[in-house]
Design a protein around this motif. Structure first.
Motif, PDB file in Angstrom:
ATOM      1  N   THR A  46      16.421  19.666  13.078  1.00  0.00           N
ATOM      2  CA  THR A  46      17.148  18.682  12.381  1.00  0.00           C
ATOM      3  C   THR A  46      17.434  17.155  13.138  1.00  0.00           C
ATOM      4  O   THR A  46      17.434  16.224  12.660  1.00  0.00           O
ATOM      5  CB  THR A  46      18.553  19.011  12.172  1.00  0.00           C
ATOM      6  N   GLU A  47      17.197  17.569  14.469  1.00  0.00           N
ATOM      7  CA  GLU A  47      17.255  16.298  15.591  1.00  0.00           C
ATOM      8  C   GLU A  47      15.650  15.626  15.527  1.00  0.00           C
ATOM      9  O   GLU A  47      15.855  14.124  15.103  1.00  0.00           O
ATOM     10  CB  GLU A  47      17.292  16.731  16.901  1.00  0.00           C
ATOM     11  N   VAL A  48      14.680  16.150  15.170  1.00  0.00           N
ATOM     12  CA  VAL A  48      13.422  15.529  15.029  1.00  0.00           C
ATOM     13  C   VAL A  48      13.550  14.813  13.647  1.00  0.00           C
ATOM     14  O   VAL A  48      13.125  13.802  13.601  1.00  0.00           O
ATOM     15  CB  VAL A  48      12.239  16.598  14.946  1.00  0.00           C
ATOM     16  N   ALA A  49      14.147  15.450  12.517  1.00  0.00           N
ATOM     17  CA  ALA A  49      13.963  14.797  11.362  1.00  0.00           C
ATOM     18  C   ALA A  49      14.770  13.383  11.347  1.00  0.00           C
ATOM     19  O   ALA A  49      14.513  12.369  10.877  1.00  0.00           O
ATOM     20  CB  ALA A  49      14.620  15.914  10.177  1.00  0.00           C
ATOM     21  N   ARG A  50      15.925  13.406  12.087  1.00  0.00           N
ATOM     22  CA  ARG A  50      17.050  12.501  12.249  1.00  0.00           C
ATOM     23  C   ARG A  50      15.938  11.236  12.640  1.00  0.00           C
ATOM     24  O   ARG A  50      16.097  10.082  12.532  1.00  0.00           O
ATOM     25  CB  ARG A  50      18.148  12.721  13.049  1.00  0.00           C
ATOM     26  N   ARG A  51      15.244  11.542  13.914  1.00  0.00           N
ATOM     27  CA  ARG A  51      14.411  10.766  14.623  1.00  0.00           C
ATOM     28  C   ARG A  51      13.486  10.149  13.780  1.00  0.00           C
ATOM     29  O   ARG A  51      13.244   8.988  14.155  1.00  0.00           O
ATOM     30  CB  ARG A  51      13.779  11.275  15.940  1.00  0.00           C
ATOM     31  N   MET A  52      12.919  10.930  13.094  1.00  0.00           N
ATOM     32  CA  MET A  52      11.728  10.382  12.060  1.00  0.00           C
ATOM     33  C   MET A  52      12.457   9.434  11.224  1.00  0.00           C
ATOM     34  O   MET A  52      11.800   8.181  10.862  1.00  0.00           O
ATOM     35  CB  MET A  52      10.987  11.634  11.532  1.00  0.00           C
ATOM     36  N   ALA A  53      13.550   9.761  10.605  1.00  0.00           N
ATOM     37  CA  ALA A  53      14.319   8.736   9.682  1.00  0.00           C
ATOM     38  C   ALA A  53      14.478   7.506  10.327  1.00  0.00           C
ATOM     39  O   ALA A  53      14.388   6.284   9.990  1.00  0.00           O
ATOM     40  CB  ALA A  53      15.383   9.347   9.263  1.00  0.00           C
ATOM     41  N   GLU A  54      15.001   7.700  11.782  1.00  0.00           N
ATOM     42  CA  GLU A  54      15.532   6.444  12.370  1.00  0.00           C
ATOM     43  C   GLU A  54      14.255   5.384  12.800  1.00  0.00           C
ATOM     44  O   GLU A  54      14.222   4.213  12.289  1.00  0.00           O
ATOM     45  CB  GLU A  54      15.971   6.787  13.745  1.00  0.00           C
ATOM     46  N   LYS A  55      13.203   6.139  13.029  1.00  0.00           N
ATOM     47  CA  LYS A  55      11.693   5.345  13.257  1.00  0.00           C
ATOM     48  C   LYS A  55      11.332   4.627  11.996  1.00  0.00           C
ATOM     49  O   LYS A  55      10.668   3.705  12.327  1.00  0.00           O
ATOM     50  CB  LYS A  55      10.610   6.331  13.836  1.00  0.00           C
ATOM     51  N   ALA A  56      11.527   5.344  11.020  1.00  0.00           N
ATOM     52  CA  ALA A  56      11.045   4.839   9.677  1.00  0.00           C
ATOM     53  C   ALA A  56      12.007   3.733   9.227  1.00  0.00           C
ATOM     54  O   ALA A  56      11.742   2.978   8.259  1.00  0.00           O
ATOM     55  CB  ALA A  56      10.848   5.845   8.507  1.00  0.00           C
ATOM     56  N   GLY A  57      13.388   3.593   9.816  1.00  0.00           N
ATOM     57  CA  GLY A  57      14.409   2.792   9.293  1.00  0.00           C
ATOM     58  C   GLY A  57      15.070   2.970   8.071  1.00  0.00           C
ATOM     59  O   GLY A  57      15.346   2.351   7.043  1.00  0.00           O
ATOM     60  N   VAL A  58      15.072   4.364   7.722  1.00  0.00           N
ATOM     61  CA  VAL A  58      15.552   4.741   6.383  1.00  0.00           C
ATOM     62  C   VAL A  58      16.982   5.428   6.792  1.00  0.00           C
ATOM     63  O   VAL A  58      17.158   6.194   7.562  1.00  0.00           O
ATOM     64  CB  VAL A  58      14.543   5.603   5.689  1.00  0.00           C
ATOM     65  N   PRO A  59      17.955   5.460   5.703  1.00  0.00           N
ATOM     66  CA  PRO A  59      19.014   6.066   6.019  1.00  0.00           C
ATOM     67  C   PRO A  59      18.748   7.578   6.074  1.00  0.00           C
ATOM     68  O   PRO A  59      18.094   8.125   5.088  1.00  0.00           O
ATOM     69  CB  PRO A  59      20.135   5.728   4.610  1.00  0.00           C
ATOM     70  N   PHE A  60      19.808   8.144   6.893  1.00  0.00           N
ATOM     71  CA  PHE A  60      19.596   9.721   6.772  1.00  0.00           C
ATOM     72  C   PHE A  60      20.770  10.530   6.755  1.00  0.00           C
ATOM     73  O   PHE A  60      21.790  10.142   7.158  1.00  0.00           O
ATOM     74  CB  PHE A  60      19.110  10.084   8.650  1.00  0.00           C
ATOM     75  N   SER A  61      20.919  11.506   6.013  1.00  0.00           N
ATOM     76  CA  SER A  61      21.969  12.321   5.868  1.00  0.00           C
ATOM     77  C   SER A  61      21.554  13.906   6.200  1.00  0.00           C
ATOM     78  O   SER A  61      20.518  14.240   5.706  1.00  0.00           O
ATOM     79  CB  SER A  61      22.911  12.175   4.661  1.00  0.00           C
ATOM     80  N   LEU A  62      22.351  14.570   6.856  1.00  0.00           N
ATOM     81  CA  LEU A  62      22.243  15.972   7.166  1.00  0.00           C
ATOM     82  C   LEU A  62      23.287  16.947   6.584  1.00  0.00           C
ATOM     83  O   LEU A  62      24.412  16.446   6.401  1.00  0.00           O
ATOM     84  CB  LEU A  62      22.266  16.169   8.562  1.00  0.00           C
ATOM     85  N   LEU A  63      22.866  17.909   5.553  1.00  0.00           N
ATOM     86  CA  LEU A  63      23.818  18.736   4.885  1.00  0.00           C
ATOM     87  C   LEU A  63      23.836  20.063   5.399  1.00  0.00           C
ATOM     88  O   LEU A  63      22.648  20.411   5.773  1.00  0.00           O
ATOM     89  CB  LEU A  63      23.183  18.870   3.319  1.00  0.00           C
TER      90      LEU A  63
END
Ligand code: ZN
Length: 221
Positions: A46-63
């Protein structure tokens, strides 16, 4: 040309869903990502997913869907289960989490509904589905119909990897300009090792085989 609409990508931080994230960015004006914590042994996912979203500049939510891990008995959520090295001839591999894609896509659709988003993107593949029934095209189409009926909505579930093997997924990442990012920063390994992974688990072997084929073919061009 990009569609003037928004898409919600199911993102796990692996090769497939990260490639899908960039596929969505190339086609939709606005993209968001949603990730699911279902009790997977490697919370790094889930941390990697968050990082990928940040790099891509897209809003991220973790459910939080940890209930799924509690209901099921499989090698991805239960440390006492030893992972199948090969798919058993007469059964699903024990890395199969029953209902996972149905649950994730349903939750993604609920979130999308609330945000006025119509397009959902998932990195499932029938060509390389490892025996998982919920990665097949018929299931995705069926769920798409059910979601639309359930919410009186017009969702479109996009599955850009459906007919691609892993070599094809590498080719797509390259085409989208994110080959190096996907290669060095995503987490596909069932043992929680980023990039080339542990090299031993089924996910690593599948990813590596595809990469070797892709590099061999690219070298010939
Ligand atoms: Zn591995």
């Amino acid at each position: 040309m990009k569609q003037k609409e928004s898409a919600l990508v199911c993102l796990s931080g692996g090769q497939d869903s990260t490639t899908c994230l960039y596929w969505a960015l190339s086609r939709f004006e606005k993209v968001e990502a949603v990730c699911f914590a279902y009790g997977q042994k490697h919370s790094l996912e889930t941390e990697v997913a968050r990082r990928m979203a940040e790099k891509a500049g897209v809003p991220f939510s973790l459910l939080d869907v940890s209930l799924l891990g509690k209901l099921t008995h499989n090698a991805l959520t239960d440390s006492s289960v030893v992972m199948d090295k090969e798919k058993p001839a007469d059964a699903l591999p024990n890395t199969f989490v029953p209902g996972r894609n149905m649950l994730f896509l349903t939750l993604a659709a609920i979130k999308a509904y609330e945000s006025g988003i119509r397009h959902l993107v998932a990195g499932v593949s029938q060509a390389d589905f490892s025996g998982y029934p919920d990665c097949r095209d018929t299931f995705i189409r069926s769920l798409n119909v059910s979601l639309n009926l359930a919410m009186d909505a017009q969702f479109v579930i996009h599955t850009p990897l459906m007919w691609l093997d892993k070599e094809g997924v590498w080719a797509l990442a390259d085409e989208l300009g994110v080959f190096d990012l996907v290669r060095t920063e995503t987490l596909t390994c069932y043992n929680g090792v980023i990039a080339d992974g542990c090299g031993e688990c089924p996910a690593c072997r599948l990813r590596r085989r595809g990469l070797e084929r892709y590099l061999a073919h690219r070298g010939q061009k």
